[in-house]
Scaffold this motif. Structure first.
Motif, PDB file in Angstrom:
ATOM      1  N   VAL A 145     -13.529  -6.263  -6.821  1.00  0.00           N
ATOM      2  CA  VAL A 145     -14.412  -5.725  -7.862  1.00  0.00           C
ATOM      3  C   VAL A 145     -15.531  -6.720  -8.166  1.00  0.00           C
ATOM      4  CG1 VAL A 145     -14.559  -4.966 -10.272  1.00  0.00           C
ATOM      5  CG2 VAL A 145     -12.605  -4.299  -8.869  1.00  0.00           C
ATOM      6  N   GLU A 146     -15.153  -8.005  -8.224  1.00  0.00           N
ATOM      7  CA  GLU A 146     -16.150  -9.035  -8.514  1.00  0.00           C
ATOM      8  C   GLU A 146     -17.249  -9.059  -7.450  1.00  0.00           C
ATOM      9  OE1 GLU A 146     -13.938 -12.609  -8.793  1.00  0.00           O
ATOM     10  OE2 GLU A 146     -12.980 -12.096 -10.706  1.00  0.00           O
ATOM     11  N   LEU A 147     -16.876  -8.694  -6.228  1.00  0.00           N
ATOM     12  CA  LEU A 147     -17.872  -8.631  -5.151  1.00  0.00           C
ATOM     13  C   LEU A 147     -18.719  -7.362  -5.233  1.00  0.00           C
ATOM     14  CD1 LEU A 147     -15.694  -9.869  -2.137  1.00  0.00           C
ATOM     15  CD2 LEU A 147     -17.474 -11.145  -3.330  1.00  0.00           C
ATOM     16  N   ARG A 148     -18.523  -6.537  -6.265  1.00  0.00           N
ATOM     17  CA  ARG A 148     -19.252  -5.301  -6.528  1.00  0.00           C
ATOM     18  C   ARG A 148     -18.997  -4.227  -5.487  1.00  0.00           C
ATOM     19  NH1 ARG A 148     -18.885  -5.349 -11.015  1.00  0.00           N
ATOM     20  NH2 ARG A 148     -20.212  -3.489 -11.089  1.00  0.00           N
ATOM     21  N   CYS A 149     -17.778  -4.262  -4.887  1.00  0.00           N
ATOM     22  CA  CYS A 149     -17.375  -3.180  -3.980  1.00  0.00           C
ATOM     23  C   CYS A 149     -16.721  -2.106  -4.839  1.00  0.00           C
ATOM     24  CB  CYS A 149     -16.407  -3.706  -2.920  1.00  0.00           C
ATOM     25  SG  CYS A 149     -17.098  -5.030  -1.919  1.00  0.00           S
ATOM     26  N   VAL A 150     -17.542  -1.427  -5.605  1.00  0.00           N
ATOM     27  CA  VAL A 150     -17.024  -0.530  -6.646  1.00  0.00           C
ATOM     28  C   VAL A 150     -17.527   0.889  -6.452  1.00  0.00           C
ATOM     29  CG1 VAL A 150     -16.692  -2.351  -8.350  1.00  0.00           C
ATOM     30  CG2 VAL A 150     -18.925  -1.260  -8.161  1.00  0.00           C
ATOM     31  N   GLY A 151     -17.812   1.257  -5.220  1.00  0.00           N
ATOM     32  CA  GLY A 151     -18.228   2.626  -4.977  1.00  0.00           C
ATOM     33  C   GLY A 151     -17.076   3.590  -5.142  1.00  0.00           C
ATOM     34  N   ALA A 152     -17.412   4.909  -5.154  1.00  0.00           N
ATOM     35  CA  ALA A 152     -16.377   5.922  -5.376  1.00  0.00           C
ATOM     36  C   ALA A 152     -15.283   5.864  -4.311  1.00  0.00           C
ATOM     37  CB  ALA A 152     -17.023   7.305  -5.409  1.00  0.00           C
ATOM     38  N   LYS A 153     -15.635   5.473  -3.109  1.00  0.00           N
ATOM     39  CA  LYS A 153     -14.657   5.438  -2.012  1.00  0.00           C
ATOM     40  C   LYS A 153     -14.380   4.029  -1.516  1.00  0.00           C
ATOM     41  CE  LYS A 153     -15.636  10.100  -0.294  1.00  0.00           C
ATOM     42  NZ  LYS A 153     -15.952  10.923   0.905  1.00  0.00           N
ATOM     43  N   SER A 154     -14.830   3.027  -2.271  1.00  0.00           N
ATOM     44  CA  SER A 154     -14.633   1.645  -1.809  1.00  0.00           C
ATOM     45  C   SER A 154     -13.151   1.294  -1.701  1.00  0.00           C
ATOM     46  CB  SER A 154     -15.329   0.684  -2.769  1.00  0.00           C
ATOM     47  OG  SER A 154     -16.722   0.894  -2.753  1.00  0.00           O
ATOM     48  N   LEU A 155     -12.343   1.657  -2.738  1.00  0.00           N
ATOM     49  CA  LEU A 155     -10.912   1.334  -2.705  1.00  0.00           C
ATOM     50  C   LEU A 155     -10.202   2.122  -1.620  1.00  0.00           C
ATOM     51  CD1 LEU A 155      -8.489  -0.136  -3.917  1.00  0.00           C
ATOM     52  CD2 LEU A 155      -8.265   1.724  -5.583  1.00  0.00           C
ATOM     53  N   HIS A 156     -10.565   3.400  -1.499  1.00  0.00           N
ATOM     54  CA  HIS A 156      -9.917   4.245  -0.481  1.00  0.00           C
ATOM     55  C   HIS A 156     -10.134   3.690   0.926  1.00  0.00           C
ATOM     56  CE1 HIS A 156      -8.497   7.874   1.527  1.00  0.00           C
ATOM     57  NE2 HIS A 156      -9.654   7.947   2.175  1.00  0.00           N
ATOM     58  N   ARG A 157     -11.372   3.335   1.238  1.00  0.00           N
ATOM     59  CA  ARG A 157     -11.658   2.789   2.571  1.00  0.00           C
ATOM     60  C   ARG A 157     -10.953   1.446   2.773  1.00  0.00           C
ATOM     61  NH1 ARG A 157     -16.427   5.256   4.543  1.00  0.00           N
ATOM     62  NH2 ARG A 157     -16.043   7.493   4.270  1.00  0.00           N
ATOM     63  N   SER A 158     -10.851   0.668   1.710  1.00  0.00           N
ATOM     64  CA  SER A 158     -10.196  -0.638   1.821  1.00  0.00           C
ATOM     65  C   SER A 158      -8.713  -0.478   2.124  1.00  0.00           C
ATOM     66  CB  SER A 158     -10.385  -1.428   0.519  1.00  0.00           C
ATOM     67  OG  SER A 158     -11.748  -1.676   0.274  1.00  0.00           O
ATOM     68  N   LEU A 159      -8.052   0.461   1.408  1.00  0.00           N
ATOM     69  CA  LEU A 159      -6.617   0.672   1.640  1.00  0.00           C
ATOM     70  C   LEU A 159      -6.357   1.177   3.049  1.00  0.00           C
ATOM     71  CD1 LEU A 159      -5.607   2.259  -1.804  1.00  0.00           C
ATOM     72  CD2 LEU A 159      -5.160  -0.058  -0.998  1.00  0.00           C
ATOM     73  N   GLU A 160      -7.246   2.049   3.549  1.00  0.00           N
ATOM     74  CA  GLU A 160      -7.068   2.564   4.910  1.00  0.00           C
ATOM     75  C   GLU A 160      -7.087   1.447   5.938  1.00  0.00           C
ATOM     76  OE1 GLU A 160     -10.060   5.446   5.670  1.00  0.00           O
ATOM     77  OE2 GLU A 160      -8.900   7.118   4.891  1.00  0.00           O
ATOM     78  N   VAL A 161      -8.114   0.635   5.858  1.00  0.00           N
ATOM     79  CA  VAL A 161      -8.263  -0.388   6.877  1.00  0.00           C
ATOM     80  C   VAL A 161      -7.213  -1.484   6.725  1.00  0.00           C
ATOM     81  CG1 VAL A 161      -9.915  -1.809   5.588  1.00  0.00           C
ATOM     82  CG2 VAL A 161      -9.973  -1.816   8.074  1.00  0.00           C
ATOM     83  N   LEU A 162      -6.794  -1.820   5.484  1.00  0.00           N
ATOM     84  CA  LEU A 162      -5.798  -2.875   5.262  1.00  0.00           C
ATOM     85  C   LEU A 162      -4.409  -2.418   5.685  1.00  0.00           C
ATOM     86  CD1 LEU A 162      -7.027  -4.250   1.811  1.00  0.00           C
ATOM     87  CD2 LEU A 162      -7.111  -5.427   4.022  1.00  0.00           C
ATOM     88  N   ALA A 163      -4.070  -1.159   5.371  1.00  0.00           N
ATOM     89  CA  ALA A 163      -2.737  -0.658   5.743  1.00  0.00           C
ATOM     90  C   ALA A 163      -2.552  -0.696   7.251  1.00  0.00           C
ATOM     91  CB  ALA A 163      -2.548   0.756   5.207  1.00  0.00           C
ATOM     92  N   LYS A 164      -3.539  -0.219   7.987  1.00  0.00           N
ATOM     93  CA  LYS A 164      -3.431  -0.226   9.447  1.00  0.00           C
ATOM     94  C   LYS A 164      -3.355  -1.636   9.983  1.00  0.00           C
ATOM     95  CE  LYS A 164      -5.888   4.141  10.115  1.00  0.00           C
ATOM     96  NZ  LYS A 164      -7.093   4.790  10.681  1.00  0.00           N
ATOM     97  N   ALA A 165      -4.173  -2.516   9.427  1.00  0.00           N
ATOM     98  CA  ALA A 165      -4.213  -3.887   9.943  1.00  0.00           C
ATOM     99  C   ALA A 165      -2.916  -4.628   9.678  1.00  0.00           C
ATOM    100  CB  ALA A 165      -5.390  -4.626   9.314  1.00  0.00           C
ATOM    101  N   LEU A 166      -2.350  -4.478   8.462  1.00  0.00           N
ATOM    102  CA  LEU A 166      -1.127  -5.207   8.120  1.00  0.00           C
ATOM    103  C   LEU A 166       0.069  -4.661   8.883  1.00  0.00           C
ATOM    104  CD1 LEU A 166      -1.656  -5.643   4.270  1.00  0.00           C
ATOM    105  CD2 LEU A 166      -1.831  -7.409   6.030  1.00  0.00           C
ATOM    106  N   LEU A 167       0.161  -3.371   9.053  1.00  0.00           N
ATOM    107  CA  LEU A 167       1.310  -2.776   9.748  1.00  0.00           C
ATOM    108  C   LEU A 167       1.298  -3.084  11.244  1.00  0.00           C
ATOM    109  CD1 LEU A 167       1.491   0.695   7.950  1.00  0.00           C
ATOM    110  CD2 LEU A 167       3.099  -1.199   7.721  1.00  0.00           C
TER     111      LEU A 167
END
Length: 705
Positions: free
Chosen positions: A81-103
Motif C-alpha cells: 500500500v505504501e508503494l501506492r499499488c492501490v488500484g481496484a485490481k492491484s491486490l487481486h493480481r498480486s495474490l494471483e502471481v504470488l500464489a503461483k510463485a510460492l506453490l
C-alpha cells in the motif's frame, strides 16, 4: 514440521531464500508489470522491481518459518500500500502471481503442508494490505473534509468581503450603477445615476432601464442586451443617449455585464453608466478639427484618404469614380505679392468655387495640403464627361475674386485626372496615380492630363532611380568622366568637357543627361554639380594636360550665389589658370534675365566670372538676344536645333545663329556628333568645335564618358 525421512536416506536440505533469489527477481518483474496495469505507480520500473523482490523474499521467509510468520506477511501487504499499488485490481493480481510463485518454488517443495502455509501467509498479506489501505483512505477522507470545511469558511468570508466591496463601490461610485432584471426592470440604482438623470433612486427603481434611454436608441440597446444574456457577447460597451427628467438628451457610455448563478445561468444585469455629454462634444469637435482643414473647412488629406476606401467600394461598378487632383499655379507669387492673409482668402475662395462646380454631383471635395485640392466623383448616368468638368473648374477659377475689395485675383490650376480606375485599386494606389499624373502635367506645361498607365510606369521607374541617386553617389557608382572637344577643322584636342556617368548595377551605364535630369527631381543637382566641377578640375590638374576644362552648369547651379566663390576655391586648390576653367551657363537662365531687364543671380555670376578671367560658355543656345549682354567665349547650339539640322526651316536659322556668334567674336560648339561625316557637315556650316561619340580618344588616360 518436516516429514521424517526413511532410515538410510540422505536428509533433505533446508529451504534457502538465497538460492531462490534469482527467481525472486523474475517474479518481481512479472509482478511489477501486472500491478502497473492496475494503478499509477509514482516510481521507476527499477525501483518497483527492487521493492517487490524484497517483498517476495519476506513472503518466502514467512512460509518457511515455523510457525508461518503472519506478522511479516501482513507487514509486506502494508508495504504494498505504501508503494501506492492501490488500484481496484492491484491486490487481486498480486495474490494471483504470488500464489503461483510460492506453490511452484523449488526451494519450498520439501515444506510440509505447503498449500496451507501459502494460504495463511497470503491471507495475512491481504489482511495487512486491507488494514493499511482502510487507514489510508480514512486519513485522506479526513484531510478532504478538513479542506472542504476550510474552503467553505474561506468562501463565506470572501462572499462577505465581496458583498461589502460591491456595496461600497455601488454607493460610492462616481459613475451611475443600475442592477436590473434580465428584462431591464431596475432593482437598485445608486445616487450617481439618480443625479445624472435628475431623479431619485426610488423613482428609478420603479422604471425599466429602457425607459431612461432615448426612444431612437431603445431597440439597439435591447438587442445588445439580448446578445449579452444569450452569451454571444461577453461584455457590452456602447454609447447611447439617456433622457433626464427634464427630457433633455445626454450622451452616455453603457458598460453592462451578466450576473450568473453557480450553474452559469443568467440571473441579473449590472450596468454602469458614464455621462459623456461634455466629453462627446469635445471629442466630436476634436475629431472634426483633426479631419478637416481649419482654413477652408474642407476635409483634409487624412479624412479624404480614409473615405476613399468606402467611396471606391460603394461606387457604381459600371461607371466607377473619377479623381481630380489640383495644384494652383503660381500661388507662392500670390502669397508673396499680396500677403498670407489675402492668400488664405484666395484658398477659401477656391474651396467655395470647387463646391459650386461639383454641387450637383456625388463628390467629396478636400484640401490635400498647401495649394493642392482633391475631388473624388462617384460617377452616375448624369455625371458630365471629364473634359466638361475640367472646363467648369478652369472657368470657375478664372473668375476674378476681389479678396480685399479692390484687387481682383483669379487663379489657374494644373489638374491630374484618374478616370474610372480598375476595381480593386487601393486608396494609396489611386492617390499615387493622381499625384504622378499631376506632376507630369506640370512638367509638360499642360493644363490638365489623364492618367496613362505606361507613362505612370515610366515615371515610377524614373522616380525610383532619382530616389536612389544619393546612395549611388555615396557608394561610388556615379563617376566623373570626360569628353573630347575637337576643332571642326581637325587636329589635336582643343579641350575636354566634364560629364557624369552612373554605373547602375541593374540599368547599366546612365549618361550625363539622365543623371542631370534625375538629380533635378530630388534637388541633388546643385551638390552633385559642385562635386563634378571640383573633381574634374582636380583630376585634370593632376594629369598635367594643359587643355581647358568645360563644365556644364545646371540652372540652379548657374544661379547659385556661392558659384563664384566655389570656382575661386577650385582654382586656388588645383592651381589651374582662370582661362582653363570654362563653366557653361544654360542659355535659358541668361535669356530670362536679358528679356526682363533684371539682373538675376545667373547673369550676375556670368559677369563676375568674366571680370576675374574665367571665360564662360553659353550652352543650349538658340536666341541671339543674350549675346549682346553676355560676352561668351564659346556658344553651344541647342540640342533640338542640332537634332533637326537638315530641316529646311532649321538650316537657315542655324546659319544666322552661327553668323551672329562669329560677329561677337565667340566660337560655335556642337555636341552629339556621332560620325566624321557629321563633323564635316558642321565644319561646312561654320562650327568651330565639335564633340560626341565620333571622338572617343582622350589625352593622358583621362576616363571617357
Amino acid at each position: 514440521m518436516t516429514a521424517s525421512h526413511p532410515r538410510g536416506d540422505v536428509p533433505r536440505k533446508k529451504p534457502s531464500a538465497d538460492r531462490a533469489a534469482r527467481r525472486f527477481g523474475t517474479l518481481a518483474r512479472k509482478w511489477g508489470y501486472l500491478i502497473s496495469t492496475t494503478a499509477y505507480l509514482p516510481h521507476t520500473p527499477e525501483e518497483i522491481e527492487h521493492e517487490l523482490a524484497a517483498l517476495a523474499g519476506r513472503l518466502f521467509e514467512a512460509v518457511v518459518s515455523d510457525p508461518p510468520d503472519l506478522d511479516g506477511a501482513a507487514a509486506a501487504g502494508a508495504r504494498l500500500v505504501e508503494l501506492r499499488c492501490v488500484g481496484a485490481k492491484s491486490l487481486h493480481r498480486s495474490l494471483e502471481v504470488l500464489a503461483k510463485a510460492l506453490l511452484h518454488e523449488p526451494e519450498l517443495r520439501a515444506v510440509d503442508g505447503l498449500a496451507e502455509r501459502v494460504v495463511l501467509v497470503l491471507g495475512a498479506f491481504s489482511s495487512g494490505y486491507g488494514e493499511v489501505l482502510r487507514e489510508d483512505i480514512q486519513k485522506r477522507q479526513e484531510g478532504l473534509s478538513r479542506a472542504l470545511l476550510k474552503v467553505e469558511q474561506e468562501t463565506r468570508q470572501r462572499q462577505v468581503i465581496t458583498r461589502a466591496q460591491f456595496e461600497e463601490v455601488f454607493a460610492g461610485s462616481a459613475s451611475g450603477v443600475a442592477l436590473t432584471e434580465l428584462d431591464g426592470r431596475v432593482l437598485r440604482a445608486n445616487a450617481a445615476l439618480a443625479k445624472t438623470l435628475h431623479r431619485t433612486p426610488a423613482e428609478i427603481a420603479e422604471m425599466s432601464l429602457f425607459d431612461l434611454v432615448h426612444p431612437e436608441d431603445v431597440e439597439q440597446l435591447r438587442e445588445s442586451y439580448r446578445e449579452l444574456v444569450a452569451g454571444r457577447l461577453h461584455r457590452l460597451r456602447a454609447g447611447r443617449r439617456l433622457v433626464g427628467k427634464d427630457g433633455e438628451p445626454m450622451w452616455a457610455t453603457f458598460a453592462a455585464s451578466v450576473i450568473r448563478d453557480a450553474l452559469g445561468a443568467p440571473r441579473q444585469l449590472l450596468t454602469i453608466v458614464d455621462d459623456d455629454t461634455e466629453v462627446s462634444l469635445l471629442q466630436r469637435r476634436l475629431s472634426h478639427q483633426a479631419l478637416h482643414d481649419v482654413l477652408t473647412g474642407l476635409p483634409n488629406r487624412q479624412f479624404f484618404s480614409t473615405r476613399l476606401e468606402t467611396l471606391l467600394r460603394d461606387a457604381d461598378p459600371a461607371r466607377g469614380v473619377t479623381l481630380f487632383h489640383l495644384d494652383l499655379d503660381g500661388f507662392s507669387q500670390i502669397n508673396g505679392g499680396l500677403g498670407q492673409e489675402l492668400g488664405d482668402r484666395v484658398l477659401r475662395g477656391v474651396a467655395a468655387k470647387l463646391k459650386v462646380v461639383f454641387d450637383g454631383e456625388k463628390a467629396l471635395v478636400a484640401r490635400l495640403g498647401g495649394d493642392e485640392f482633391g475631388v473624388l466623383v462617384q460617377n452616375t448616368a448624369d455625371t458630365p464627361g471629364v473634359v466638361t468638368l475640367v472646363r467648369r473648374i478652369t472657368h470657375e477659377l478664372a473668375e476674378a475674386e476681389y479678396v480685399d475689395g479692390q484687387r481682383g485675383v483669379a487663379v489657374s490650376a494644373a489638374i491630374g485626372v484618374v478616370h474610372r480606375p480598375p476595381r480593386g485599386t487601393t486608396p494609396a494606389e489611386l492617390l499615387r496615380a493622381s499625384d504622378l499624373t499631376l506632376r507630369r502635367v506640370q512638367r509638360t506645361g499642360s493644363q490638365w492630363g489623364l492618367f496613362d498607365r505606361e507613362l505612370d510606369r515610366r515615371d515610377r521607374h524614373d522616380f525610383g532611380l532619382a530616389a536612389s541617386m544619393a546612395g549611388a553617389w555615396e557608394n561610388g557608382e556615379i563617376e566623373a568622366g570626360y569628353r573630347a572637344l575637337v576643332p571642326a577643322t581637325g587636329g589635336s584636342i582643343e579641350g575636354v568637357e566634364a560629364r557624369l556617368r552612373w554605373a547602375h548595377p541593374a540599368e547599366g551605364v546612365l549618361p550625363h543627361e539622365t543623371c542631370v535630369r534625375l538629380a533635378a527631381e530630388t534637388g541633388l543637382d546643385l551638390p552633385l554639380g559642385t562635386w563634378l566641377l571640383r573633381t574634374a578640375a582636380e583630376r585634370l590638374a593632376a594629369s598635367g594636360i594643359g587643355v581647358p576644362l568645360v563644365v556644364e552648369l545646371t540652372a540652379q547651379q548657374a544661379a547659385d550665389p556661392e558659384l563664384v566663390g566655389e570656382i575661386r576655391r577650385v582654382l586656388d586648390d588645383t592651381g589651374l589658370a582662370p582661362d582653363r576653367l570654362r563653366p557653361a551657363f544654360p542659355a535659358a537662365a541668361l535669356t530670362a534675365a536679358a528679356s526682363t531687364g533684371n539682373v538675376g543671380d545667373a547673369a550676375e555670376n556670368f559677369k563676375v566670372l568674366a571680370e576675374i578671367g574665367v571665360r564662360a560658355e553659353i550652352h543650349g543656345f538658340g536666341d541671339v538676344t543674350c549675346l549682346a549682354e553676355f560676352p561668351a567665349h564659346t556658344v553651344r547650339l541647342a540640342a533640338n536645333l542640332v537634332a533637326k539640322r537638315e530641316h529646311p526651316l532649321v538650316t537657315g536659322t542655324l546659319a544666322a545663329l552661327v553668323d551672329a556668334v562669329h560677329t561677337v567674336g565667340a566660337s560655335v560648339s556642337v555636341a552629339g556628333v556621332e560620325t566624321l561625316d557629321q563633323a564635316v557637315w558642321w565644319q561646312d556650316r561654320g562650327a568651330d568645335v565639335v564633340s560626341g561619340p565620333a571622338f572617343p580618344e582622350l589625352p593622358g588616360g583621362l576616363p571617357g564618358c
